[in-house]
Design a protein around this motif. Structure first.
Motif, PDB file in Angstrom:
ATOM      1  N   TRP A 276       0.832  -1.203   0.000  1.00 53.09           N
ATOM      2  CA  TRP A 276       0.000   0.000   0.000  1.00 53.09           C
ATOM      3  C   TRP A 276       0.868   1.255   0.000  1.00 53.09           C
ATOM      4  CZ3 TRP A 276      -4.974   0.825  -0.924  1.00 53.09           C
ATOM      5  CH2 TRP A 276      -5.490   2.092  -0.641  1.00 53.09           C
ATOM      6  N   GLN A 277       1.928   1.234   0.799  1.00 55.51           N
ATOM      7  CA  GLN A 277       2.818   2.385   0.835  1.00 55.51           C
ATOM      8  C   GLN A 277       3.471   2.615  -0.523  1.00 55.51           C
ATOM      9  OE1 GLN A 277       3.054   4.525   3.313  1.00 55.51           O
ATOM     10  NE2 GLN A 277       4.436   5.795   2.099  1.00 55.51           N
ATOM     11  N   ALA A 278       3.808   1.525  -1.221  1.00 57.06           N
ATOM     12  CA  ALA A 278       4.393   1.658  -2.559  1.00 57.06           C
ATOM     13  C   ALA A 278       3.391   2.280  -3.531  1.00 57.06           C
ATOM     14  CB  ALA A 278       4.845   0.290  -3.066  1.00 57.06           C
ATOM     15  N   ILE A 279       2.111   1.915  -3.397  1.00 55.71           N
ATOM     16  CA  ILE A 279       1.074   2.496  -4.254  1.00 55.71           C
ATOM     17  C   ILE A 279       0.988   4.000  -4.023  1.00 55.71           C
ATOM     18  CG2 ILE A 279      -1.416   2.563  -4.697  1.00 55.71           C
ATOM     19  CD1 ILE A 279      -1.493  -0.435  -3.972  1.00 55.71           C
ATOM     20  N   VAL A 280       0.942   4.382  -2.753  1.00 53.96           N
ATOM     21  CA  VAL A 280       0.832   5.810  -2.421  1.00 53.96           C
ATOM     22  C   VAL A 280       2.064   6.571  -2.909  1.00 53.96           C
ATOM     23  CG1 VAL A 280       0.700   7.463  -0.519  1.00 53.96           C
ATOM     24  CG2 VAL A 280      -0.694   5.384  -0.468  1.00 53.96           C
ATOM     25  N   GLU A 281       3.245   5.997  -2.698  1.00 54.46           N
ATOM     26  CA  GLU A 281       4.475   6.670  -3.115  1.00 54.46           C
ATOM     27  C   GLU A 281       4.521   6.852  -4.626  1.00 54.46           C
ATOM     28  OE1 GLU A 281       7.164   8.067  -1.453  1.00 54.46           O
ATOM     29  OE2 GLU A 281       5.731   7.944   0.185  1.00 54.46           O
ATOM     30  N   ALA A 282       4.027   5.863  -5.368  1.00 57.02           N
ATOM     31  CA  ALA A 282       4.061   5.954  -6.830  1.00 57.02           C
ATOM     32  C   ALA A 282       3.197   7.102  -7.339  1.00 57.02           C
ATOM     33  CB  ALA A 282       3.608   4.637  -7.453  1.00 57.02           C
ATOM     34  N   GLY A 283       2.111   7.415  -6.626  1.00 60.53           N
ATOM     35  CA  GLY A 283       1.239   8.506  -7.056  1.00 60.53           C
ATOM     36  C   GLY A 283       1.534   9.833  -6.400  1.00 60.53           C
ATOM     37  N   ARG A 284       2.551   9.854  -5.530  1.00 59.35           N
ATOM     38  CA  ARG A 284       2.803  11.042  -4.710  1.00 59.35           C
ATOM     39  C   ARG A 284       3.268  12.239  -5.522  1.00 59.35           C
ATOM     40  NH1 ARG A 284       7.082  12.918  -1.501  1.00 59.35           N
ATOM     41  NH2 ARG A 284       8.430  11.197  -2.103  1.00 59.35           N
ATOM     42  N   HIS A 285       3.834  11.993  -6.711  1.00 62.87           N
ATOM     43  CA  HIS A 285       4.394  13.098  -7.483  1.00 62.87           C
ATOM     44  C   HIS A 285       3.370  13.765  -8.401  1.00 62.87           C
ATOM     45  CE1 HIS A 285       8.462  12.230  -6.127  1.00 62.87           C
ATOM     46  NE2 HIS A 285       8.241  10.954  -6.385  1.00 62.87           N
ATOM     47  N   ALA A 286       2.132  13.297  -8.397  1.00 61.22           N
ATOM     48  CA  ALA A 286       1.109  13.930  -9.236  1.00 61.22           C
ATOM     49  C   ALA A 286       0.873  15.350  -8.738  1.00 61.22           C
ATOM     50  CB  ALA A 286      -0.190  13.131  -9.180  1.00 61.22           C
ATOM     51  N   PRO A 287       1.123  16.361  -9.552  1.00 62.22           N
ATOM     52  CA  PRO A 287       1.015  17.745  -9.063  1.00 62.22           C
ATOM     53  C   PRO A 287      -0.417  18.120  -8.713  1.00 62.22           C
ATOM     54  CG  PRO A 287       1.362  17.698 -11.442  1.00 62.22           C
ATOM     55  CD  PRO A 287       1.529  16.294 -10.962  1.00 62.22           C
ATOM     56  N   GLY A 288      -0.593  18.622  -7.492  1.00 66.59           N
ATOM     57  CA  GLY A 288      -1.891  19.133  -7.081  1.00 66.59           C
ATOM     58  C   GLY A 288      -2.952  18.089  -6.865  1.00 66.59           C
ATOM     59  N   GLN A 289      -2.559  16.814  -6.758  1.00 67.65           N
ATOM     60  CA  GLN A 289      -3.546  15.749  -6.616  1.00 67.65           C
ATOM     61  C   GLN A 289      -3.215  14.849  -5.446  1.00 67.65           C
ATOM     62  OE1 GLN A 289      -3.933  13.839 -10.654  1.00 67.65           O
ATOM     63  NE2 GLN A 289      -6.056  13.791 -10.051  1.00 67.65           N
ATOM     64  N   ASP A 290      -4.257  14.284  -4.858  1.00 69.87           N
ATOM     65  CA  ASP A 290      -4.071  13.215  -3.899  1.00 69.87           C
ATOM     66  C   ASP A 290      -3.447  12.027  -4.636  1.00 69.87           C
ATOM     67  OD1 ASP A 290      -5.278  11.896  -1.164  1.00 69.87           O
ATOM     68  OD2 ASP A 290      -5.360  10.511  -2.852  1.00 69.87           O
ATOM     69  N   PRO A 291      -2.445  11.350  -4.053  1.00 77.82           N
ATOM     70  CA  PRO A 291      -1.793  10.240  -4.766  1.00 77.82           C
ATOM     71  C   PRO A 291      -2.759   9.176  -5.254  1.00 77.82           C
ATOM     72  CG  PRO A 291      -0.517  10.836  -2.830  1.00 77.82           C
ATOM     73  CD  PRO A 291      -1.796  11.620  -2.758  1.00 77.82           C
ATOM     74  N   LEU A 292      -3.725   8.799  -4.413  1.00 74.89           N
ATOM     75  CA  LEU A 292      -4.659   7.749  -4.819  1.00 74.89           C
ATOM     76  C   LEU A 292      -5.636   8.242  -5.875  1.00 74.89           C
ATOM     77  CD1 LEU A 292      -5.409   6.100  -1.359  1.00 74.89           C
ATOM     78  CD2 LEU A 292      -3.855   5.298  -3.144  1.00 74.89           C
ATOM     79  N   ALA A 293      -5.970   9.542  -5.842  1.00 68.52           N
ATOM     80  CA  ALA A 293      -6.840  10.096  -6.884  1.00 68.52           C
ATOM     81  C   ALA A 293      -6.140  10.065  -8.231  1.00 68.52           C
ATOM     82  CB  ALA A 293      -7.247  11.522  -6.528  1.00 68.52           C
ATOM     83  N   ALA A 294      -4.810  10.094  -8.222  1.00 66.88           N
ATOM     84  CA  ALA A 294      -4.050  10.042  -9.472  1.00 66.88           C
ATOM     85  C   ALA A 294      -3.827   8.605  -9.925  1.00 66.88           C
ATOM     86  CB  ALA A 294      -2.708  10.750  -9.297  1.00 66.88           C
ATOM     87  N   ILE A 295      -3.267   7.786  -9.058  1.00 67.67           N
ATOM     88  CA  ILE A 295      -2.821   6.454  -9.476  1.00 67.67           C
ATOM     89  C   ILE A 295      -3.934   5.417  -9.437  1.00 67.67           C
ATOM     90  CG2 ILE A 295      -2.089   5.548  -7.225  1.00 67.67           C
ATOM     91  CD1 ILE A 295       0.484   4.592  -8.652  1.00 67.67           C
ATOM     92  N   GLY A 296      -4.988   5.672  -8.670  1.00 61.52           N
ATOM     93  CA  GLY A 296      -6.091   4.727  -8.600  1.00 61.52           C
ATOM     94  C   GLY A 296      -5.912   3.707  -7.487  1.00 61.52           C
ATOM     95  N   LEU A 297      -6.787   2.720  -7.476  1.00 64.25           N
ATOM     96  CA  LEU A 297      -6.823   1.706  -6.425  1.00 64.25           C
ATOM     97  C   LEU A 297      -6.692   0.311  -7.035  1.00 64.25           C
ATOM     98  CD1 LEU A 297      -9.701   3.359  -4.408  1.00 64.25           C
ATOM     99  CD2 LEU A 297      -7.343   3.109  -3.624  1.00 64.25           C
ATOM    100  N   PRO A 298      -6.320  -0.678  -6.219  1.00 59.00           N
ATOM    101  CA  PRO A 298      -6.053  -2.016  -6.760  1.00 59.00           C
ATOM    102  C   PRO A 298      -7.238  -2.623  -7.502  1.00 59.00           C
ATOM    103  CG  PRO A 298      -5.185  -1.827  -4.537  1.00 59.00           C
ATOM    104  CD  PRO A 298      -5.995  -0.584  -4.777  1.00 59.00           C
ATOM    105  N   CYS A 299      -6.918  -3.279  -8.626  1.00 58.81           N
ATOM    106  CA  CYS A 299      -7.905  -4.024  -9.418  1.00 58.81           C
ATOM    107  C   CYS A 299      -7.648  -5.517  -9.234  1.00 58.81           C
ATOM    108  CB  CYS A 299      -7.778  -3.696 -10.903  1.00 58.81           C
ATOM    109  SG  CYS A 299      -8.250  -2.032 -11.335  1.00 58.81           S
ATOM    110  N   PRO A 300      -8.681  -6.309  -9.066  1.00 55.28           N
ATOM    111  CA  PRO A 300      -8.471  -7.751  -8.888  1.00 55.28           C
ATOM    112  C   PRO A 300      -8.036  -8.408 -10.188  1.00 55.28           C
ATOM    113  CG  PRO A 300     -10.808  -7.268  -9.072  1.00 55.28           C
ATOM    114  CD  PRO A 300     -10.105  -5.939  -9.035  1.00 55.28           C
TER     115      PRO A 300
END
Length: 604
Positions: A276-300
């Motif tokens: 989960w931390q890796a997911i958040v970190e991967a989206g952390r650089h999206a300018p002006g956006q919440d990381p999860l709002a940028a990178i999304g959430l896990p898909c099965p």
């Protein structure tokens, strides 16, 4: 003009934090010159106090990265100091807010605004329900989890946040006891009984606590996934768009915990905390956006319709639902996680689509332009040794081979061996080279050119581009010799675009170092274009089929066109076979979108 909270948030959302300068700190805005130093327990307590103060005071925004000056005993937002994203862990801020404030304020948004040296962080605390009081543990300035047996009430008053005095807290509690109709002893006993029955024997929190409308659903998901080793809640649940999330301990002490993840339309998932931390970190650089709002959430995985687990040793995770679109987070053998988009096509063209074309009017341009939105690309530069290496590579590059191939297939040996600097300019921030095959009069007949431009104040993306241009078909025919046909076949167009794409995606980026170590701030894209840019005598651009044989595609329901283009969202680096496959699929998509509805894949 910024004059209230609504317009201040609009300025931040538009990445214009400079618009806030000159404002006075007031009931709805607080400025911090530097980030909260969250390794210090006192800074954690200050963060909780500031956010809870706004929650109790009708809402407001905390802007981090703007220094103030004192003017007539008031703090005035003076200048932007800027914040390095590497010094601010947005996910940690969100977790601390949920852990230290009771109840957790709804809708708190933590984001970025601005760019480069004028980037600031902000915490938007919206107005909360009027009948809710937000409290924090009494500050002690010592490390450890927030205490559950003390309470303090912060409130925003003008340009400062103060603690509610003990006498006023006592009056509020007494008013609550009187409203209950019970004696003090009865009221306290009843509260303890309620807390014990809700919390269970091992936890002060319930699964789903914090999102009451989905609490039952989260508890059902927890029961389905309990065998994975899910322990007690580590904090209140929170909403992330249409998803409900909650941090959980592992059932074994000392083992990393979980995040319970419920996304609408997907089966529930338990995600190991390190993943989960890796997911958040991967989206952390999206300018002006919440990381999860940028990178999304896990898909099965495909065809999975039951609760599933992403364990700590997972090698990859598919993600979707964010502004970046579908992507995959993959862990390397060295344990480094990297997000890449899953391939898809569109007709959307970026701001740099026509970069470097000013003043040029080739009869035909075949272009591959790669947008590389690397995070924190400001310090990148083109070193002299790497520029020299590129100059040595260009005569042997794929795009040079493609230019040579066009003449050889027509019986002439005109190698693309001599590359010169220009015409795009060369500096520590850019490279530009061109190879020209001249006609009998010395003017250009056909050319290949490459360029790479690092970000500027106007563009935040690294752009790499490779072109092959038919400048003068008549001059080219003259140097080819008798019978030289200058119309290209579709197979030649594919070969040229493939070579240009490969050069722009893999050769040019090496001039700034090792791109594999850089993170994305947005999905990378490649734009493939074929355009006729040399007007006829009547000023009208000729149709593409005058320069490219398109007869195998069938009729065009959209009428003649002077240009076609397609955008591929995909990782720039890939094996050649994968690039060939994507190119064919992208061109099939493109010609279909531009009216060649009868075209089939095997024609490309």
């Amino acid at each position: 003009m910024v004059k209230d909270l609504k317009s201040a948030l609009a300025a931040l959302n538009a990445h214009e934090p400079v618009s806030l300068l000159g404002l006075r700190e007031t009931q709805w805005i607080d400025a911090k010159g530097r980030p909260y130093q969250l390794a210090d327990p006192k800074a954690v307590e200050e963060l909780a106090k500031d956010v809870a103060g706004f929650a109790n005071g009708g809402g407001g925004v905390i802007v981090i990265g703007i220094a103030t000056r004192l003017e007539h005993d008031e703090e005035v937002l003076d200048h932007i100091v800027g914040v390095d994203p590497a010094t601010v862990n947005m996910d940690q801020i969100r977790k601390l807010i949920r852990q230290w404030i009771t109840p957790a304020p709804r809708g708190v948004r933590v984001g970025w605004s601005g760019a480069n040296g004028e980037r600031v962080a902000f915490i938007d605390v919206p107005a909360q329900a009027g009948d809710t009081l937000f409290v924090v543990p009494a500050p002690v300035g010592k490390p450890g989890s927030p205490r559950t047996d003390t309470v303090a009430v912060p409130r925003r008053d003008g340009d400062s946040t103060h603690w509610l005095p003990r006498t006023e807290i006592q009056q509020l509690l007494s008013a609550g006891v009187r409203a209950s109709g019970l004696t003090t002893a009865q009221a306290l006993t009843d509260l303890v009984r309620q807390a014990t029955s809700k919390a269970g024997p091992d936890s002060g929190l319930r699964v789903g606590q914090g999102v009451p409308e989905r609490e039952r659903e989260m508890r059902a998901a927890y029961e389905q996934l309990a065998d994975a080793g899910l322990g007690q809640p580590a904090g209140e649940a929170w909403a992330q768009g249409s998803a409900a999330l909650q941090d959980l301990h592992h059932e074994q002490d000392g083992v990393p915990g979980w995040v319970l993840c419920l996304v609408a339309g997907r089966p529930p998932a338990a995600v190991a905390a390190p993943v989960w931390q890796a997911i958040v970190e991967a989206g952390r650089h999206a300018p002006g956006q919440d990381p999860l709002a940028a990178i999304g959430l896990p898909c099965p995985p495909k065809d999975t319709d039951t609760a599933w687990v992403i364990s700590a040793d997972a090698r990859s995770v598919d993600l979707d639902g964010g502004s970046w679109g579908a992507g995959r987070l993959t862990r390397s053998e060295r344990g480094v996680w990297r997000w890449q988009p899953l391939p898809r096509f569109s007709l959307n063209q970026g701001r740099s689509a026509e970069i470097g074309t000013s003043g040029q009017t080739p009869a035909l341009r075949l272009r591959a332009l790669v947008n590389l939105p690397w995070a924190d690309a400001g310090p990148l530069e083109v070193s002299k040794p790497r520029r020299t290496l590129l100059e040595q590579q260009l005569p042997h590059s794929a795009v040079a081979g493609a230019l040579t191939m066009l003449s050889r297939r027509r019986g002439a040996d005109l190698p693309a061996a001599r590359w010169e600097r220009g015409p795009f300019g060369n500096s520590a921030r850019s490279v530009g080279y061109v190879c020209t095959i001249a006609g009998p009069d010395g003017g250009p007949a056909v050319k290949a050119s490459v360029m790479l431009a690092l970000p500027t104040t106007m563009k935040s993306t690294v752009v790499a581009c490779a072109d092959v241009l038919i400048e003068n078909p008549e001059a080219w025919a003259a140097v080819l010799g008798a019978g030289g046909d200058t119309q290209l076949g579709l197979d030649e167009v594919q070969a040229v675009l493939l070579a240009a794409w490969e050069t722009a995606a893999e050769v040019l980026p090496d001039v700034i170092g090792d791109p594999a170590g850089l993170s994305w701030a947005a999905p990378p894209t490649t734009e493939l274009r074929m355009t006729c840019e040399q007007p006829a005598d009547n000023g009208v651009l000729p149709d593409l089929d005058t320069r490219v044989d398109l007869t195998s595609l069938g009729s065009n329901d959209g009428g003649p066109r002077s240009r076609m283009a397609v955008t591929i969202t995909a990782a720039p680096a890939m094996v050649r076979a994968e690039r060939q496959r994507l190119l064919r699929e992208a061109l099939a998509y493109m010609v279909g979108q531009f009216g060649y509805v009868d075209a089939e894949m095997d024609l490309l």
